[in-house]
Design an enzyme around this catalytic site. Structure first.
Site, mmCIF file in Angstrom:
data_model
loop_
_atom_site.group_PDB
_atom_site.id
_atom_site.type_symbol
_atom_site.label_atom_id
_atom_site.label_comp_id
_atom_site.label_asym_id
_atom_site.label_seq_id
_atom_site.Cartn_x
_atom_site.Cartn_y
_atom_site.Cartn_z
ATOM 1 N N THR A 12 0.820 -1.216 0.000
ATOM 2 C CA THR A 12 0.000 0.000 0.000
ATOM 3 C C THR A 12 0.853 1.264 0.000
ATOM 4 O O THR A 12 0.479 2.275 -0.598
ATOM 5 C CB THR A 12 -0.941 -0.016 1.232
ATOM 6 O OG1 THR A 12 -1.817 -1.139 1.083
ATOM 7 C CG2 THR A 12 -1.774 1.238 1.340
ATOM 8 N N SER A 54 1.791 -7.434 -0.882
ATOM 9 C CA SER A 54 2.502 -8.429 -0.074
ATOM 10 C C SER A 54 1.846 -9.811 -0.029
ATOM 11 O O SER A 54 2.525 -10.787 0.284
ATOM 12 C CB SER A 54 2.810 -7.901 1.325
ATOM 13 O OG SER A 54 1.683 -7.866 2.146
ATOM 14 N N THR A 86 1.776 -4.479 4.190
ATOM 15 C CA THR A 86 1.650 -4.819 5.612
ATOM 16 C C THR A 86 1.060 -6.213 5.854
ATOM 17 O O THR A 86 1.210 -6.754 6.949
ATOM 18 C CB THR A 86 0.788 -3.770 6.347
ATOM 19 O OG1 THR A 86 -0.510 -3.750 5.766
ATOM 20 C CG2 THR A 86 1.421 -2.398 6.285
ATOM 21 N N ASP A 87 0.386 -6.786 4.848
ATOM 22 C CA ASP A 87 -0.289 -8.073 5.085
ATOM 23 C C ASP A 87 0.680 -9.179 5.513
ATOM 24 O O ASP A 87 0.358 -9.992 6.386
ATOM 25 C CB ASP A 87 -1.042 -8.536 3.830
ATOM 26 C CG ASP A 87 -2.250 -7.660 3.511
ATOM 27 O OD1 ASP A 87 -2.589 -6.783 4.323
ATOM 28 O OD2 ASP A 87 -2.854 -7.858 2.437
#
Ligand code: ASP
Length: 324
Positions: A12, A54, A86-87
């Site tokens: 993101t 990710s 961030t995942d």
């Protein structure tokens, strides 16, 4: 002036919102154009290693990031900042923590709001991460995750919220530091784990989550020559429904390493309960308890240990040292 290597990998932080409000990847990574944000304070070397959301990142990409850092160290860099979706950020950060012998600061960061959204946190997190990477106090702390003015260890940090900017948390242990006006303040230190400086990654390492009424079918589905190892997120302190035990025994009979963690958000897996399927029986059967790591981190640790050729007692010892 400190030389900081910025490795951009997507997520993101490198995306934008379109006119329909959808968040989409960009052909040009906007965060990679930000070389001047620390002008005069650090020398920023930019490497756009890849540009992936990710969920598309696998241990193969994690190994590429590790090798990029190894190369940067040979060329004399003083610190590293990695921007990442961030995942799966916590998995990449922990992979690097387990495999990099370096003492230079290695910081992983990302964003919850894309580059053109109101209140976008990407540039702020990127700048803060560079400041932490350039600070002498950050040396020797292992790989860290810096987001939202907090410093977390790669070992214990986890994403806890789908959209909130304060998503990264360290349950049970808390963050090891804070960032105040660009300066890191540390108040805890982790003992470093064994480093496995691997050059390849094994495949077919799985993660299963236990639930009330779980039966043998998922375990039986993984009972194959291909399976390299399985992490099980057990119930509570580390217990499983008794109906799963025969299938678990069949996996152990095939010498498939089985690691037990807890599906609880806080606490550590322990062999406390002595009933059918309780932690005491599971340990006696041969499951390896891995304390303090969540399922996805334990899976990364098992994968790294197997990739380093560890088996049997050496693998069990390696997996048991998460809490020190
Ligand atoms: N889905 C995004 C990713 O991990 C989330 C983010 O980067 O914050 O790529």
């Amino acid at each position: 002036m400190k030389k900081i290597l910025a490795i951009h990998t997507g997520g993101t932080i490198s995306m934008s919102q379109n006119e329909k409000g959808e968040v989409v990847p960009n052909a040009e990574n906007p965060i990679a154009q930000q070389e001047t944000i620390m002008e005069g304070r650090v020398e920023l070397i930019t490497d756009e290693l890849f540009n992936l959301p990710s969920p598309h990142v696998t241990p193969v990409e994690m190994l590429k990031i590790k090798q990029c850092i190894n190369q940067g160290e040979r060329e004399g860099i003083d610190g590293v900042v990695i921007t990442h979706g961030t995942d799966t950020l916590e998995e990449t950060a922990y992979f690097l923590d387990l495999t990099l012998p370096s003492t230079i600061p290695v910081i992983v960061t990302g964003a919850m709001r894309s580059s053109n959204e109101v209140g976008s946190d990407g540039l702020y997190n990127f700048q803060t991460a560079i400041e932490v990477a350039a600070d002498d106090a950050s040396r020797g702390n292992g790989v860290m995750v810096v987001m939202n003015d907090e410093i977390h260890t790669a070992r214990y940090v986890t994403k806890t919220h789908t959209t909130n900017v304060a998503t990264f948390r360290t349950p049970t242990f808390g963050p090891i530091g804070l960032v105040a006006k660009g300066h890191p303040i540390y108040f805890q230190q982790l003992i470093r784990e064994d480093i496995c400086d691997i050059d390849h990654v094994v495949d077919h390492v799985y993660l299963l989550k236990a639930y009330a009424g779980m039966d043998a079918s998922l375990f039986d589905a993984l009972n194959s020559d291909q399976t390299a190892g399985i992490v099980i997120e057990g119930l509570g302190a580390g217990n499983l429904p008794p109906v799963t035990l025969p299938a678990i025994q069949r996996l152990l009979d095939r010498n498939i390493p089985l690691v037990l963690v807890s599906r609880c958000y806080n606490g550590v897996a322990e062999d406390i309960y002595d009933y059918q399927g309780g932690g005491i029986e599971l340990r006696k059967m041969g499951l390896m308890l891995c304390q303090g790591l969540n399922g996805q981190k334990a899976r990364i640790k098992l994968l790294v240990g197997l990739s380093a050729g560890l088996r049997g007692d050496r693998l069990a010892e390696y997996l048991s040292t998460a809490v020190s």
